[in-house]
Every structure is written in C-alpha cells, then in structure tokens.
Design a protein around this motif. Sequence first.
Motif, short mmCIF file in Angstrom:
data_model
loop_
_atom_site.label_atom_id
_atom_site.label_comp_id
_atom_site.label_asym_id
_atom_site.label_seq_id
_atom_site.Cartn_x
_atom_site.Cartn_y
_atom_site.Cartn_z
N THR A 116 14.60 14.34 19.71
CA THR A 116 14.41 13.59 18.46
C THR A 116 14.61 14.53 17.28
OG1 THR A 116 12.01 14.00 18.52
CG2 THR A 116 12.79 11.89 19.42
N LEU A 117 15.11 13.96 16.19
CA LEU A 117 15.32 14.73 14.96
C LEU A 117 14.71 13.91 13.82
CD1 LEU A 117 18.69 16.39 13.90
CD2 LEU A 117 17.27 15.14 12.28
N ASP A 118 13.72 14.48 13.17
CA ASP A 118 12.95 13.72 12.20
C ASP A 118 13.01 14.30 10.80
OD1 ASP A 118 10.87 11.49 12.68
OD2 ASP A 118 10.77 12.61 14.56
N ASP A 119 12.75 13.45 9.82
CA ASP A 119 12.43 13.89 8.47
C ASP A 119 11.22 13.06 8.05
OD1 ASP A 119 12.13 14.20 5.73
OD2 ASP A 119 14.28 14.29 5.34
N GLY A 120 10.02 13.63 8.23
CA GLY A 120 8.81 12.89 7.88
C GLY A 120 7.99 12.50 9.10
N ALA A 121 8.56 12.66 10.30
CA ALA A 121 7.86 12.48 11.58
C ALA A 121 7.61 11.02 11.98
CB ALA A 121 6.54 13.27 11.62
N ASP A 122 8.27 10.05 11.34
CA ASP A 122 8.06 8.65 11.72
C ASP A 122 8.64 8.33 13.10
OD1 ASP A 122 6.60 7.88 9.49
OD2 ASP A 122 8.38 7.35 8.33
N LEU A 123 9.76 8.96 13.43
CA LEU A 123 10.39 8.70 14.73
C LEU A 123 9.53 9.28 15.86
CD1 LEU A 123 12.78 8.00 16.68
CD2 LEU A 123 13.87 10.11 15.93
N ILE A 124 9.17 10.53 15.74
CA ILE A 124 8.38 11.18 16.81
C ILE A 124 7.01 10.49 16.93
CG2 ILE A 124 7.46 13.05 15.32
CD1 ILE A 124 7.69 14.92 17.72
N PHE A 125 6.50 10.02 15.82
CA PHE A 125 5.23 9.31 15.82
C PHE A 125 5.37 7.98 16.57
CE2 PHE A 125 1.34 7.61 13.84
CZ PHE A 125 0.54 8.72 14.03
N THR A 126 6.49 7.30 16.36
CA THR A 126 6.75 6.05 17.06
C THR A 126 6.84 6.30 18.57
OG1 THR A 126 7.94 5.23 15.14
CG2 THR A 126 8.32 4.04 17.18
N VAL A 127 7.51 7.39 18.96
CA VAL A 127 7.61 7.73 20.38
C VAL A 127 6.20 7.95 20.96
CG1 VAL A 127 8.41 9.46 22.05
CG2 VAL A 127 9.93 8.74 20.19
N HIS A 128 5.38 8.71 20.23
CA HIS A 128 4.03 9.03 20.72
C HIS A 128 3.13 7.80 20.79
CE1 HIS A 128 5.15 13.18 20.43
NE2 HIS A 128 3.98 13.56 20.86
N ASN A 129 3.37 6.85 19.89
CA ASN A 129 2.49 5.68 19.84
C ASN A 129 2.92 4.53 20.73
OD1 ASN A 129 0.49 6.46 18.22
ND2 ASN A 129 1.35 5.67 16.34
N ARG A 130 4.22 4.20 20.60
CA ARG A 130 4.64 2.96 21.24
C ARG A 130 5.75 3.12 22.27
NH1 ARG A 130 6.71 -0.15 17.47
NH2 ARG A 130 6.35 1.25 15.71
N TYR A 131 6.29 4.33 22.39
CA TYR A 131 7.34 4.56 23.39
C TYR A 131 6.97 5.75 24.27
CZ TYR A 131 10.28 1.05 21.25
OH TYR A 131 10.79 -0.13 20.80
N LYS A 132 5.72 5.74 24.73
CA LYS A 132 5.20 6.85 25.54
C LYS A 132 6.03 7.05 26.81
CE LYS A 132 0.32 6.69 24.17
NZ LYS A 132 0.06 5.47 23.43
N ASN A 133 6.68 5.97 27.26
CA ASN A 133 7.50 6.05 28.48
C ASN A 133 8.64 7.07 28.33
OD1 ASN A 133 8.50 4.11 26.52
ND2 ASN A 133 10.10 3.63 28.00
N LEU A 134 9.01 7.39 27.09
CA LEU A 134 10.11 8.33 26.88
C LEU A 134 9.65 9.78 26.94
CD1 LEU A 134 11.98 6.63 23.87
CD2 LEU A 134 12.60 6.57 26.29
N ILE A 135 8.34 10.00 26.83
CA ILE A 135 7.82 11.37 26.71
C ILE A 135 8.14 12.26 27.93
CG2 ILE A 135 5.69 12.75 26.48
CD1 ILE A 135 4.74 10.66 24.44
#
Length: 421
Positions: free
Chosen positions: A122-141
Amino acid sequence: MPKYKVKDLKLAEQGKRRIDWAESRMPVLAALREKFKKTKPFKGYRIAGCLHVTKETAVLVRTFVDAGAQVSWSGCNPLSTQDDVAAALAKEGVSIYAWHGMNTKEFYWCIERTLDFKPQLTLDDGADLIFTVHNRYKNLIPTMIGGTEETTTGVHRLRKMAEQGALKYPVYAVNDSITKWDFDNVYGTGQSTIDGILRATSVLIAGKNFVVAGYGHCGKGVASRAKGLGANTIITEVKPTAALEATLEGHRVMKMDDAAKVGDIFVTATGVKDVIVGRHFKFMKDGAIVCNTGHYDCEINIKDLEAIKKRKRELRKNNEEYTLKNGRKIFLLAKGRLVNLSAAEGHPSEVMDMSFSNQFNAQLKLVESHKSGNKLPVDVYVLPEKMDQEIAGLKLRTMGLNIDKLTKEQERYINDFSEGT
Ligand code: ARJ
C-alpha cells in the motif's frame, strides 16, 4: 482495459500533456525509471495507492508501471484530483478511481475498489488506505508485504498505531526522509500554498498581516514565502522551541486570540484540529481570508463558522464569502481543505521529483525484503540517509551543480576524536 471510474475520459489528451510537462521537470524519477524499466523489479507485485491524483503523481505511477508493477489508485482528498490526469491514467491502462468533488462515501468506495485486486503493497498519503485495510479488509493483512506513507499527518497516525500495537504490517515513513520533508514540506508547501491563495483571491500579499498557525516544516515554508512577498508575518504556536525559532527568524509570535484580531490572511499548517474556532471568527476583521494547508480539513472549524453566518455565496472558484451576523465578511478558501492542492496544482514537479523518488525507493525496499525472504518486523521505518544523499546528489547533477568531496586527510580528521587545539 482495467476497471476505472473517472469524471470524463475525453479529458485524457489534455491530461497526458499535463503529465508530460511534469515529467520533463522530474529528472530523478526519470533516472529511476530508466534504471528499472529493463529489470522490472516490481514484476508480479500489486500496489494500491491512495495519493492526490496530480500530474506529478501520474509520473510516479508511470514509473511503477514501467518497473513492472500492477497499480490501482485512488485520490487521498475529495478536492485534489485533477480530472484530466485521472482520465489520462485510465487511458494508459491504470486502474484508477478518482474525480474532483467526490463526497466522503464515494471517497471510501474508491479506496475499496483499489483493494479489489488484493494488493501486497500500500502507498498512502494520510493513512486512509492502510487504515481501511486494518479496519475492514483484515483478510488482506496476511499477504501484505508492507506500506509507505507520504505525509507528516499519516506518519503521526501510523506511529500512534505502532505504539498501541495496532499496526499489523511494516511501513516506511517516506515523509521523514531528508529529501522529502526538508524540501517538499518547506519549499513545496511554501510556494504551492501562496499559489492556491493567489488563484482563489488574486490579492496583494505585500503589506498584509499574514498569520501562519504552526511553525513546523510546512508553516516555516509558508511564512518564509509570505515574508519574501512583503507580508508582515505572524506565527501562532504551541511548542516553545518552534515559537522561539519563529521569533528569531523575524516573525511576530502571538496567540491565535490576538492574531485573529489583526490578521488579513490566515493559513493553518498544524496537523491539529480546532486551530481557528468560533470565537476567532468573531474577532476577525472585515474581509479576512482564511484557509488551511494541513492534510485534513479539521484545522478550521467550519461548523462554528456556519453557526454564526447570516448568508454565504461563492464569489470565485474556491472562495466563499461568509457574511456573519455581526455584519463582517470572512472569505473561506477551498472549504478549509488543503488550499495548495484544491485551489492550485500542489507542489511544483521539481520538488515532488524527490518526494516520489523516495516513495519509489521505499516500495522497492519492501519488495526486495520480500524477495530475500527476510520478513521485516512490523514497525515504522525511515529510509537510510545514504539513499537521501544519493537522491540529493542526483538532483544536484540534474541542476548542473557540482560540490566538493572530502579529501582522505579530511576524512581521517573527522573520524579522529583525539585531534583538538
Ligand atoms: C501529489 C502532492 C503534491 C503534488 O507530498 C505532499 C504531502 O506530504 C501532502 C499532504 O497531503 C501533499 C503532497 N503533495 C503536495 N503537492 N502530492 N502531487 N503536486
């Protein structure tokens, strides 16, 4: 053609020209592209990016694609997407979801679409993408190799996550590279913020009381450029050392309660919420111009402004006139979103050249660690300074500048603690 959602594909030709222009100003990224287009180190790797869709970002995306990556992209701010650039990227085969003026629901819908192809990076500016992965797309972790983060606010969020054990994969804090924050944050924000204010207002800066909230790297850059244009600069701060530095740099320092009464132009650059609130708006002079250049739109409390307004109207693009119940008028730029990317085009390409070379290098480091089988422990990392010096050296060479080298004797001298008077 991969999936995408942009405003209008017909804008692609205009966007392509705009990207080509940026590309001609980004020689360091061009050198990386040249170096890696044959070896394709990203072959087989999928990167999801969430970063302002600008002509400079498009050059970064092209670099990843040429280095073999599969890329899916969304914008990291509802008002910063350049629709022609988004259209050009879609036409070039990039899976991109971004348009100017989206709402919050659409914003997250776009992020989620970039996760459909199960990225490993993931490549973020502001951490909204990585935050979405951690919250609602844990299956990708479990299959995630790592992430990179562009900006101060995002790095701050990630460090808090790491401290509290909430971070689940390693990230590089690209922001903290010298060739990012000593240049992008200072000279980039300095110029692009003034650029945004001028495009939205076309006012004279000289002679104005120009208030900058926050004297970090970004605030410093804005204040120095405003001063250079002849403004009387005022800094508000909460950190004593930063306030002291501002004073010695020749800026006036005061509380926002006092600055609010004298300021003509206000810029927030703090990364903190509620820097300008209801009572400040009431203190302000008739005609005051208020804007933000921090990552999120929480620095100016717009709800408070709405609560004391009699009426509002859009006078120019990105410039709303609020008439208050006390009869005074306040002009809010770009709805309190970052004025440099909403009302102008963001930082100049020459500066983003270095920031994005760091992004590329950080992603490459993650891929290399994956290939070597050495799993990086979960943490927030900074790129080694050696890489900074390489980027800065290359940048200097492309600017036609040469610098000296330490002699053998000088090297011996700086490594020898015993030599004194
Ligand atoms: C893409 C940009 C541009 C531009 O690097 C900067 C940073 O840290 C941001 C906080 O959101 C904005 C980002 N930035 C500034 N200018 N990103 N293209 N032209």
